[in-house]
Design a protein around this motif. Structure first.
Motif, mmCIF file in Angstrom:
data_model
loop_
_atom_site.group_PDB
_atom_site.id
_atom_site.type_symbol
_atom_site.label_atom_id
_atom_site.label_comp_id
_atom_site.label_asym_id
_atom_site.label_seq_id
_atom_site.Cartn_x
_atom_site.Cartn_y
_atom_site.Cartn_z
ATOM 1 N N LEU A 314 -14.714 -15.963 40.240
ATOM 2 C CA LEU A 314 -13.651 -16.295 41.181
ATOM 3 C C LEU A 314 -12.493 -15.327 41.026
ATOM 4 N N GLU A 315 -11.745 -15.191 42.088
ATOM 5 C CA GLU A 315 -10.489 -14.452 41.998
ATOM 6 C C GLU A 315 -9.398 -15.388 41.491
ATOM 7 N N GLN A 316 -8.420 -14.825 40.797
ATOM 8 C CA GLN A 316 -7.293 -15.619 40.342
ATOM 9 C C GLN A 316 -6.237 -15.658 41.446
ATOM 10 N N TRP A 317 -5.962 -16.850 41.924
ATOM 11 C CA TRP A 317 -4.999 -17.021 43.000
ATOM 12 C C TRP A 317 -3.783 -17.783 42.480
ATOM 13 N N PRO A 318 -2.600 -17.493 43.006
ATOM 14 C CA PRO A 318 -1.416 -18.301 42.665
ATOM 15 C C PRO A 318 -1.603 -19.749 43.128
ATOM 16 N N ASP A 319 -0.945 -20.673 42.455
ATOM 17 C CA ASP A 319 -1.039 -22.091 42.773
ATOM 18 C C ASP A 319 -0.458 -22.367 44.169
ATOM 19 N N ILE A 320 -1.194 -23.138 44.981
ATOM 20 C CA ILE A 320 -0.713 -23.482 46.335
ATOM 21 C C ILE A 320 -0.620 -24.997 46.513
ATOM 22 N N SER A 321 -0.564 -25.727 45.405
ATOM 23 C CA SER A 321 -0.536 -27.193 45.513
ATOM 24 C C SER A 321 0.715 -27.692 46.223
ATOM 25 N N ASP A 322 1.800 -26.907 46.272
ATOM 26 C CA ASP A 322 3.025 -27.315 46.966
ATOM 27 C C ASP A 322 3.070 -26.844 48.422
ATOM 28 N N GLU A 389 -17.029 -37.385 42.155
ATOM 29 C CA GLU A 389 -18.224 -38.007 42.727
ATOM 30 C C GLU A 389 -18.768 -37.202 43.907
ATOM 31 N N TYR A 390 -17.872 -36.576 44.665
ATOM 32 C CA TYR A 390 -18.297 -35.746 45.785
ATOM 33 C C TYR A 390 -18.625 -34.316 45.348
ATOM 34 N N GLN A 391 -18.623 -34.117 44.046
ATOM 35 C CA GLN A 391 -19.034 -32.845 43.423
ATOM 36 C C GLN A 391 -18.233 -31.654 43.941
ATOM 37 N N VAL A 392 -16.915 -31.828 43.983
ATOM 38 C CA VAL A 392 -16.027 -30.730 44.322
ATOM 39 C C VAL A 392 -15.633 -30.045 43.012
ATOM 40 N N PRO A 393 -15.989 -28.767 42.807
ATOM 41 C CA PRO A 393 -15.633 -28.081 41.549
ATOM 42 C C PRO A 393 -14.127 -28.121 41.307
ATOM 43 N N SER A 394 -13.744 -28.149 40.040
ATOM 44 C CA SER A 394 -12.339 -28.336 39.674
ATOM 45 C C SER A 394 -11.428 -27.291 40.307
ATOM 46 N N TRP A 395 -11.888 -26.031 40.415
ATOM 47 C CA TRP A 395 -11.023 -24.976 40.947
ATOM 48 C C TRP A 395 -10.842 -25.065 42.467
ATOM 49 N N LEU A 396 -11.666 -25.882 43.129
ATOM 50 C CA LEU A 396 -11.533 -26.046 44.578
ATOM 51 C C LEU A 396 -10.730 -27.286 44.952
ATOM 52 N N ARG A 397 -10.379 -28.101 43.963
ATOM 53 C CA ARG A 397 -9.714 -29.370 44.273
ATOM 54 C C ARG A 397 -8.301 -29.177 44.785
ATOM 55 N N ARG A 398 -7.700 -28.047 44.501
ATOM 56 C CA ARG A 398 -6.388 -27.726 45.058
ATOM 57 C C ARG A 398 -6.453 -26.469 45.917
ATOM 58 N N ARG A 399 -7.650 -26.196 46.444
ATOM 59 C CA ARG A 399 -7.822 -25.085 47.383
ATOM 60 C C ARG A 399 -8.608 -25.525 48.618
ATOM 61 N N THR A 400 -8.810 -26.834 48.746
ATOM 62 C CA THR A 400 -9.492 -27.397 49.904
ATOM 63 C C THR A 400 -8.452 -28.093 50.781
#
Length: 438
Positions: A314-322, A389-400
């Motif tokens: 994966l590429e390292q991306w800045p946090d976009i949770s906000d 449970e929906y098998q979303v990888p941890s790194w995609l949980r704040r990129r979906t």
């Protein structure tokens, strides 16, 4: 003699097309190659050649050099394009490495299917490259240094002068009364390559006059060993590669074979290779981490993570949770960081209910609210548990992308819809939440 060697190298390797693209810096080496190439094109009119000058913007003289290269190319019967680039520093990259990356990226834009890029590296450059690889502690892949021919962009990259010394190239330039530019940075011994060129290589050549050939031979043999390893591992690699580009590592694989497969996998991705220490971290800290762990190893702008016994690059991306953005029905909303776009599209079939007039519709990448009940589920669950449970990888949980009506979560793109926002069967108009990835 130099011209005959140049012609031999052109004819020795099958070319996809008969179009040659010269990387012209205006320095001695590429200036001599321009003269050789002009002679070759004149004698072989079925070939076509162009030149490209890459303007890095690192020297105040670069504009003058660029124009001089255009003049020299035109007088030789070639067109010379000027490519201006910006050298991205950071992530541990040196100025030399950043300039090189920018240069080859720019050159790749000029290589059409089957074309051949020509660069003027010579035997002294090869010594420098091998010594720099030794300094880094490289293995056979690094010590293979520069091959004469390799794939590049949509075509290939040929170094016709790789077996020729710089002294022979300079003699040709003087004999033919050529002019060239002198890059002042070539004298700056703060750069490792310049230090080797001015302080180390002359001593090696004085002590062992055959050092160029010996180093070239060792580099060639290392390249052969690396090629053999790649060939032997090709079947295992194909078996381990998954449809999404990840690498599946089986439990019974040895450390040596596992690390070799990871190296070949990363090599296929054309990324800057991790160091031996980082590769060992990938194996011991990621592959062999506990099942419930969320391990990762980062280097440069990359990271390797594991999910369900598969490795992901994966590429390292800045946090976009906000990050959040208001959405208007039937109008695409562009997402950050090359994530594509989403659209809340009006529809006549089953879907989400329309937002109420007092509900602001927005896209976000994080949810901190109460438990929710997805469509088709019997009860509410915590958000984190649902993503597992929906098998979303941890790194995609704040990129979906997530759709909100006001402060209420409505849907997660391509994962689930919150049950209470499903439109009633009597509704004549609904909306669909569509994610168009880049």
């Amino acid at each position: 003699m130099l011209y005959s060697h140049f012609c031999h190298q052109i004819f020795a390797y099958p070319l996809g097309t008969k179009r040659l693209v010269l990387a012209l810096s205006g320095g001695l080496d590429s200036r001599v190659m321009l003269d050789l190439l002009a002679r070759f094109i004149n004698e072989h009119p079925d070939y076509h050649a162009d030149a490209v000058y890459v303007h890095h913007g690192l020297s105040t003289n670069a504009d003058i050099w660029a124009q001089q290269c255009v003049v020299w190319a035109e007088s030789s019967g070639l067109r010379c394009d000027i490519e201006r680039v910006h050298c991205e520093l950071g992530g541990g990259a040196s100025v030399e490495q950043a300039a090189r990356n920018a240069r080859y990226q720019a050159l790749s834009n000029h290589i059409q299917a089957g074309d051949t890029l020509l660069t003027a590296q010579h035997a002294d450059d090869q010594i420098e490259t091998v010594l720099l690889a030794l300094k880094r502690g490289s293995g056979p892949a690094g010590l293979a240094a520069m091959p004469v021919l390799t794939t590049f962009a949509l075509g290939q990259h040929l170094r016709p002068l790789l077996a020729i010394s710089r002294a022979d190239i300079e003699s040709y330039g003087i004999l033919h009364q050529l002019q060239w530019v002198e890059d002042e940075s070539n004298q700056d011994q703060r750069y490792d390559r310049n230090f080797i060129r001015h302080q180390i290589t002359p001593l090696l050549n004085d002590r062992w006059p055959g050092i160029r050939k010996a180093v070239s031979r060792s580099a060639y043999l290392c390249g052969e060993q690396e090629g053999l390893l790649e060939e032997l591992l090709s079947y295992q690699l194909q078996q381990a590669l998954q449809a999404d580009g990840s690498l599946r590592i089986t439990e019974n694989i040895s450390t040596r074979l596992g690390m070799a497969l990871i190296r070949q996998w990363l090599k296929q991705q054309a990324v800057i290779m991790p160091s031996l220490a980082q590769l060992e971290q990938i194996w011991f800290n990621v592959v062999q981490a506990k099942v419930d762990a969320n391990p990762q190893v980062c280097w440069q702008q990359y990271q390797v993570r594991r999910y369900q016994q598969q490795l992901y690059l994966l590429e390292q991306w800045p946090d976009i949770s906000d990050w959040q953005h208001e959405v208007i029905i039937n109008q695409p909303c562009q997402l950050p960081q090359a994530l594509g776009a989403v659209c809340l599209q009006q529809h006549a079939q089953a879907g989400l209910r329309l937002p109420y007039t007092d509900e602001v519709v927005s896209i976000r990448f994080d949810y901190l609210g109460p438990e929710i009940k997805p469509q088709g589920r019997s009860g509410k669950r915590k958000f984190k548990k649902l993503l597992q449970e929906y098998q979303v990888p941890s790194w995609l949980r704040r990129r979906t992308p997530m759709l909100f009506y006001g402060e209420q979560l409505v849907a997660i793109a391509d994962v689930f819809i919150v049950d209470e926002f499903i439109a009633p069967v009597t509704a004549t108009t609904t909306v669909q939440f569509i994610w168009q990835r880049s």
